[in-house]
Design an enzyme around this catalytic site. Structure first.
Site, PDB file in Angstrom:
ATOM      1  N   HIS A  60       0.815  -1.216   0.000  1.00 18.04           N
ATOM      2  CA  HIS A  60       0.000   0.000   0.000  1.00 18.04           C
ATOM      3  C   HIS A  60       0.841   1.255   0.000  1.00 18.04           C
ATOM      4  CE1 HIS A  60      -3.024  -3.007   0.534  1.00 18.04           C
ATOM      5  NE2 HIS A  60      -3.789  -2.138  -0.103  1.00 18.04           N
ATOM      6  N   CYS A  75     -10.611  -2.047 -10.329  1.00 15.26           N
ATOM      7  CA  CYS A  75      -9.961  -0.965  -9.581  1.00 15.26           C
ATOM      8  C   CYS A  75      -8.541  -1.314  -9.147  1.00 15.26           C
ATOM      9  CB  CYS A  75     -10.803  -0.577  -8.366  1.00 15.26           C
ATOM     10  SG  CYS A  75     -11.013  -1.917  -7.196  1.00 15.26           S
TER      11      CYS A  75
HETATM   12  C1  PEP Z   1      -7.070  -4.618  -5.056  1.00 16.36           C
HETATM   13  O1  PEP Z   1      -6.820  -5.545  -4.281  1.00 16.36           O
HETATM   14  O2  PEP Z   1      -6.880  -4.691  -6.294  1.00 16.36           O
HETATM   15  C2  PEP Z   1      -7.597  -3.346  -4.553  1.00 16.36           C
HETATM   16  C3  PEP Z   1      -8.016  -2.397  -5.361  1.00 16.36           C
HETATM   17  O3  PEP Z   1      -7.603  -3.170  -3.202  1.00 16.36           O
HETATM   18  P1  PEP Z   1      -6.287  -2.798  -2.332  1.00 16.36           P
HETATM   19  O4  PEP Z   1      -5.166  -2.533  -3.298  1.00 16.36           O
HETATM   20  O5  PEP Z   1      -6.648  -1.636  -1.515  1.00 16.36           O
HETATM   21  O6  PEP Z   1      -6.080  -4.043  -1.539  1.00 16.36           O
END
Ligand code: PEP
Ligand code: MG
Length: 580
Positions: free
Chosen positions: A198, A511
């Site tokens: 993240h 996403c």
């Molecule tokens: C994903 O896992 O692709 C997502 C958009 O969520 P995060 O990156 O916040 O885990």
């Protein structure tokens, strides 16, 4: 950096976030290393004790304030949790024993405090009883809080970094990246972390170049005045020659001109050559994310609300703090949708005060996302209340993270309903907003028919889908070669998802990071995706790529790709298509 190395030297790491930075090095100390440890004079004992008392007092003030907030929100379970911590601040171990130790050891407060806490932790850690394990978590929480107050200066460390510095650290926490601004930080260079962690996502969305997997501790001893970070290649250049410097200055200029060209096309529609409309949404972690990159096109496709935890200095973001954040976004978006994903805490998004990953042997497979919320209902309900209230004046969609079982969806919907009923009974006119699920765990893909039946929309999270399908930790830069989003198994899953969503006519957005990467755009179009949620910075590039392809060509590319089983061949095919 301080030894003889004035010649240009090139070192390759793992490219985590694109961009070019030129600047001087700045070494960030890890928190533990940053705990000062020195002997004090007899005359300093009283002032050290006074400093300690002040930190205790401030910690207690934090907790009292929090208790008041919680009382207003009626969160009984959370109140009792906070009260335990308030009582612990009066424990003789924390008060008189600690003061006695400062007198006895004649060292600064932080170092005495660490040694007292370490003894305490060692004693508890030796017992397997869950009561003691829980106390251990509490002690860690409390000690972190006190240490933070003792080291208030460290929180300010980021603002003290000279503008444009290349920041070196063993690892960068997401909270650190969340505070960083591209205008101030030239680039990040780390040993661990990176990949698709993240911290990496935040760096990318803020436009901060980032290279991981470099031996930071060895670099400290080198004498380097100037550095270049090439975040495209994962290349760090120490003491660049005049020619190299010139080359990179030129490259930076070209990139800025190219980006400006994208921006000039912001008014154009996102549609394929043969007229298929594509919706482009943005991913945000904070309403301010849109200040630097105001391209929002069709709305907010993903608000990662857990980043609110990283920002607040409180134990967690209060209901009113959250409501304000949600309202800010809905106000900005007007009638356009704002997809609010409820807290995806756990994994590498680990607010130390709530979850301590040391106590979970495998956090990525542990209490993350919806699993955490269903077991911490007071936090879940507090967030739902804030979302419901903000939905009165905004087009809010609610998204559930890490769904891997149909019962998680049913239970979540029941809780959401409960909250709505409570608020409506209080006279609020809460609308029935759409509720959707992240599709990011292979088990959810395999039962997507059932999940889609009970969802108003779906959002494909390829970051986690890749991690869980390939069994490769997304945050581990040493694994980055194996973390391959265009692996045939992932592509087949994406195909299954798009097919099922379209069969059920359930709206589907992607996403994950690949939605922001032009290498994947034609393939995703060809696999049937028509809604992309993207880091705002990349939206103009994705739009330009969509406009270069026809749906039929994209479909042919996807068909060809799906027949391949070797990830390398897929990579070559996509790179060739990208150059088109
Ligand atoms: C994903 O896992 O692709 C997502 C958009 O969520 P995060 O990156 O916040 O885990
Ligand atoms: Mg995810």
């Amino acid at each position: 950096m301080s030894s003889k190395l004035k010649k240009e030297n090139r070192i390759y790491g793992v490219a985590v976030s694109e961009g070019i930075a030129l600047g001087s090095p700045y070494f960030l100390n890890p928190i533990d290393e940053d705990t000062p440890d020195f002997a004090i004079d007899f005359s300093e004992v009283d002032s050290e004790i006074a400093r300690y008392r002040k930190a205790l007092f401030s910690s207690k003030e934090d907790l009292n304030r929090l208790r008041q907030d919680l009382a207003m929100e009626g969160s009984d379970e959370a109140i009792s949790f906070i009260e335990t911590h308030i009582q612990m601040l009066d424990d003789p171990m924390i008060t008189t024993h600690m003061e006695g130790k400062i007198r006895q050891m004649m060292r600064n407060t932080e170092s005495v405090f660490r040694s007292v806490i370490n003894d305490y932790e060692d004693r508890f850690a030796a017992r397997s009883n869950t009561f003691f394990q829980q106390r251990l978590v509490d002690v860690k929480d409390i000690s972190d809080r006190i240490l933070r107050h003792l080291r208030e200066k460290q929180d300010a460390q980021l603002s003290e970094i000279p503008v444009g510095s290349i920041v070196f650290a063993e690892e960068i926490a997401p909270s650190y990246t969340a505070f960083a601004q591209a205008a101030q930080i030239g680039a990040f260079v780390t040993n661990s972390g990176g990949g698709n962690s993240h911290a990496a996502l935040i760096a990318r969305s803020k436009g901060i170049p980032y290279i991981a997997n470099l031996p930071i501790s060895e670099m400290k001893s080198l004498e380097v005045d100037e550095l270049i970070v090439d975040g495209y290649e994962g290349l760090l250049i120490l003491n660049p020659s005049k020619e190299t410097l010139q080359h990179y200055k030129e490259k930076k200029k070209q990139l800025a001109t190219r980006y400006q060209r994208f921006l000039d096309e912001d008014h154009l529609k996102a549609e394929t050559i043969d007229g298929y409309q594509v919706k482009l949404f943005v991913n945000v972690g904070n309403p301010h994310d849109l200040d630097a990159f105001p391209y929002t096109q069709d709305g907010v496709g993903l608000f990662r609300t857990e980043y609110l935890f990283l920002e607040t200095k409180e134990l967690y973001p209060s209901e009113s703090y959250q409501e304000q954040a949600y309202r800010k976004l809905t106000e900005k978006m007007g009638e356009r949708p704002v997809v609010i994903r409820v807290f995806d805490l756990g994994g590498d998004k680990n607010p130390s005060l709530f979850l301590d990953r040391k106590h979970e042997p495998n956090p990525i497979l542990g209490f993350r996302g919806i699993r955490f919320l269903l077991r911490n209902r007071q936090i879940f309900k507090m967030q739902l209340r804030a979302i419901c209230k903000a939905s009165i004046n905004g087009n809010i969609h609610l998204l559930l993270p890490l769904i891997s079982d149909i019962n998680e969806l049913h239970q979540s919907k029941e809780i959401i309903e409960e909250v709505k009923i409570e608020l409506r009974a209080g006279g609020l006119d809460i609308p029935d907003f759409p509720i959707g699920c992240m599709v990011e765990v292979p088990s959810a893909v395999m039962i997507l028919d059932a999940i889609a039946e009970h969802s108003d929309f779906l959002s494909m999270g390829t970051n986690d889908l890749v991690q869980y399908t390939l069994g490769v930790d997304r945050s581990n830069p040493s694994m980055s070669e194996l973390y391959y989003p265009a692996h045939p198994s992932v592509l087949r899953m994406i195909k299954m998802i798009t097919t099922e969503a379209s069969r059920r006519e359930t709206p589907l957005t992607i996403c994950g990071e690949i939605a922001s990467n032009t290498l994947f755009t034609p393939l995703l179009l060809g696999l049937g995706l028509r809604e992309f949620s993207i880091a705002p910075r990349y939206l103009p590039m994705i739009k330009q790529t969509v406009r270069k392809w026809s749906a039929i060509e994209a479909y042919k590319l996807a068909e060809k790709t799906l027949q391949l089983t070797d990830p390398k061949e897929i990579s070559e095919l996509l790179t060739k298509a990208q150059k088109k």
